[in-house]
Structures are given as C-alpha cells and as structure tokens.
Design an enzyme around this catalytic site. Structure first.
Site, mmCIF file in Angstrom:
data_model
loop_
_atom_site.group_PDB
_atom_site.id
_atom_site.type_symbol
_atom_site.label_atom_id
_atom_site.label_comp_id
_atom_site.label_asym_id
_atom_site.label_seq_id
_atom_site.Cartn_x
_atom_site.Cartn_y
_atom_site.Cartn_z
ATOM 1 N N ASP A 67 0.806 -1.219 0.000
ATOM 2 C CA ASP A 67 0.000 0.000 0.000
ATOM 3 C C ASP A 67 0.842 1.274 0.000
ATOM 4 O O ASP A 67 2.059 1.238 0.177
ATOM 5 C CB ASP A 67 -0.969 0.001 1.200
ATOM 6 N N ASN A 134 -7.499 -2.051 14.239
ATOM 7 C CA ASN A 134 -8.911 -2.307 13.912
ATOM 8 C C ASN A 134 -9.082 -3.531 13.012
ATOM 9 O O ASN A 134 -10.152 -3.752 12.464
ATOM 10 C CB ASN A 134 -9.531 -1.068 13.248
ATOM 11 N N HIS A 136 -7.366 -4.135 10.137
ATOM 12 C CA HIS A 136 -7.101 -3.972 8.709
ATOM 13 C C HIS A 136 -5.816 -4.695 8.308
ATOM 14 O O HIS A 136 -4.908 -4.895 9.109
ATOM 15 C CB HIS A 136 -7.110 -2.499 8.268
ATOM 16 N N GLU A 141 -9.780 -1.626 5.064
ATOM 17 C CA GLU A 141 -10.389 -1.229 6.323
ATOM 18 C C GLU A 141 -11.680 -2.017 6.603
ATOM 19 O O GLU A 141 -12.326 -2.518 5.669
ATOM 20 C CB GLU A 141 -10.738 0.269 6.264
HETATM 21 C C1 GLP Z 1 -0.703 0.525 8.558
HETATM 22 C C2 GLP Z 1 -0.404 -0.154 7.220
HETATM 23 C C3 GLP Z 1 -0.460 -1.645 7.334
HETATM 24 C C4 GLP Z 1 0.214 -2.041 8.619
HETATM 25 C C5 GLP Z 1 -0.648 -1.616 9.762
HETATM 26 C C6 GLP Z 1 -0.011 -1.793 11.127
HETATM 27 O O1 GLP Z 1 -1.674 1.494 8.481
HETATM 28 N N1 GLP Z 1 -1.220 0.246 6.142
HETATM 29 O O2 GLP Z 1 0.111 -2.249 6.189
HETATM 30 O O3 GLP Z 1 0.384 -3.429 8.673
HETATM 31 O O4 GLP Z 1 -1.152 -0.313 9.588
HETATM 32 O O5 GLP Z 1 0.952 -0.827 11.378
HETATM 33 P P1 GLP Z 1 2.004 -0.920 12.546
HETATM 34 O O6 GLP Z 1 2.907 -2.060 12.189
HETATM 35 O O7 GLP Z 1 2.700 0.393 12.555
HETATM 36 O O8 GLP Z 1 1.245 -1.206 13.788
#
Ligand code: GLP
Length: 237
Positions: A67, A134, A136, A141
C-alpha cells in the site's frame, strides 16, 4: 494456520527474517509482498544484516508493496516509498521493487496496472502482513464489503489516529490510500503475518477465533491454506 509464539519483538523479527531468507533460498526468483508500518522494521533490519553478511541474496527477487498513502509525494518522509527505501530497498540487491504510486494523476489506472504487473510476474510467493489495531490488512479497512483488487480507499478515523504518530499532526495524515485488495493478498502462495504489542491483541484474538467478518478484515486469512502468524507474547496476551 500456524502460530509461532515469540518472547519479544526481537525474536519475532529474527524469526520472520529467517523465513524470508528461507523463501529466497528455496526460490531465488521469488515475488515478495511487503508491508510498511512499525512492525516489520526489525525484520527488515535483520534481513539487511543477513544480506551484508552474505547470508541472503535478493538479486533475482522482486518486491511489491501492499500500500501507499494517496496522494503523497515520494519525497515525503512519511510515504511508504520513503520508508521502503530507508529500511530495505536502498540496502539490498533486489532485482526490482514496486510501490503503488502515491503521485499518480490517474489513480484508477495505477491500481489496474499494479494488479496486471503482479499477475505478469507470476503472483506473490510470500506476502508479509502487519495488522491494524482495527483488524485492517494493507489498508483494507473494516466495512460492509471488501475489495478484491488494488483500489483507492478511505482511511477510517481510527487508522488516521493510529498513524498520526508518524506525522507532525493528525491533519497531515492523508485521508486516502492505494492498497492491494483482499483478493490480491489471498492469491499469495504463502502469508506471514507479524503481530507485536498489546494493541494487536484484539485483532489477533479475532483472527484466531476463526469467525470470518468484513468488520475485521484480517479474519479472512482463515480461508487461506498457508498462513504463518509470528507474534510476540504481548500480542498473544
Ligand atoms: C498501517 C499499514 C499496514 C500495517 C498496519 C499496522 O496502516 N497500512 O500495512 O500493517 O497499519 O501498522 P504498525 O505495524 O505500525 O502497527
């Protein structure tokens, strides 16, 4: 689905890096699906050390990122382009690396081309995933439905709040993103999901409970035949 329990973040990162290295040993021309966020930073650091020590070679491998914020400039130090360059791409010898273009004028064509490119290269062999608090995955989402292909998505308020820690202020977090869809993720031959810390307890619990719901996109992984979860004690609870 296999759950590997690790004592802490460091052990999770090392275990994940060794699995990626193993994948590249078995199939040097692997297509890797990669994630941003704070969770895989330790894994990338280990992979860079292994590469510098001559223990892993990326020269035949290709990477596709899950992403990218939209719109965002590549030069912004909050872009996933910048993140991947900083943590991995500038430090190892990947044959090629792709990230959805956060500067694309025509985001719809960008999404279509991204899926075509992944397909042309034979699809993803190993997909690395983190989880949002959440539930995702990528930027898919929670909602009433999930998209199959790469698409533009509106970020939820909880994701904007969670990711604001990387920006100077909440207002600077882009409201949209380009993300691989659930179909693209589920087509990966193998999935490695990393989870670290207390705020991943809830989504991990939902995933392990086995009930599939679009309200927690990560639960769809219950339908995938080859998922390995690497989680630390804090995330397991
Ligand atoms: C982000 C990314 C995801 C990631 C997730 C967790 O928003 N889009 O690809 O896996 O949220 O992030 P973090 O590893 O900083 O908790």
């Amino acid at each position: 689905m296999r759950l590997i329990k690790c004592k802490d973040y460091d052990e999770m990162s090392k275990t994940a890096a060794e699995m990626v290295a193993g994948q590249l040993l078995l199939k040097p021309a692997s297509v890797l699906g990669l994630a941003a966020g704070s969770t895989p930073i330790g894994m990338y650091a280990k992979l860079v050390s292994m590469y510098e020590a001559g223990k892993v070679d990326f020269s035949e491998a290709t990477a596709f990122n899950l992403d990218e914020y939209y719109p965002i400039s590549r030069e912004s130090d909050q872009s996933y382009y910048f993140y991947m360059e900083r943590h991995l791409y500038s430090k190892v010898n990947l044959k090629s690396a792709h990230i959805p273009d956060g500067e694309a004028d025509d985001a719809y064509s960008e999404c279509e081309n991204y899926d075509k490119m992944m397909e042309t290269l034979g699809g993803i062999d190993l997909q690395i995933l983190g989880i949002g608090g959440n539930g995702h995955i990528g930027f898919n989402e929670p909602g009433e439905s999930l998209n199959a292909g790469t698409h533009i998505t509106e970020l939820t308020q909880s994701t904007i709040e969670a990711n604001a820690r990387f920006f100077e202020s909440r207002e600077q977090v882009p409201a949209r993103a380009i993300t691989m869809g659930i179909g693209s993720i589920m087509k990966a031959r193998k999935i490695l999901l990393l989870a670290s810390g207390k705020n991943k307890r809830e989504p991990l619990k939902k995933l392990l409970a086995g009930k599939i719901t679009t309200a927690s996109p990560v639960t769809i992984l219950n339908l995938h035949p080859d998922v390995v979860i690497i989680a630390d004690i804090e995330a397991i609870g």
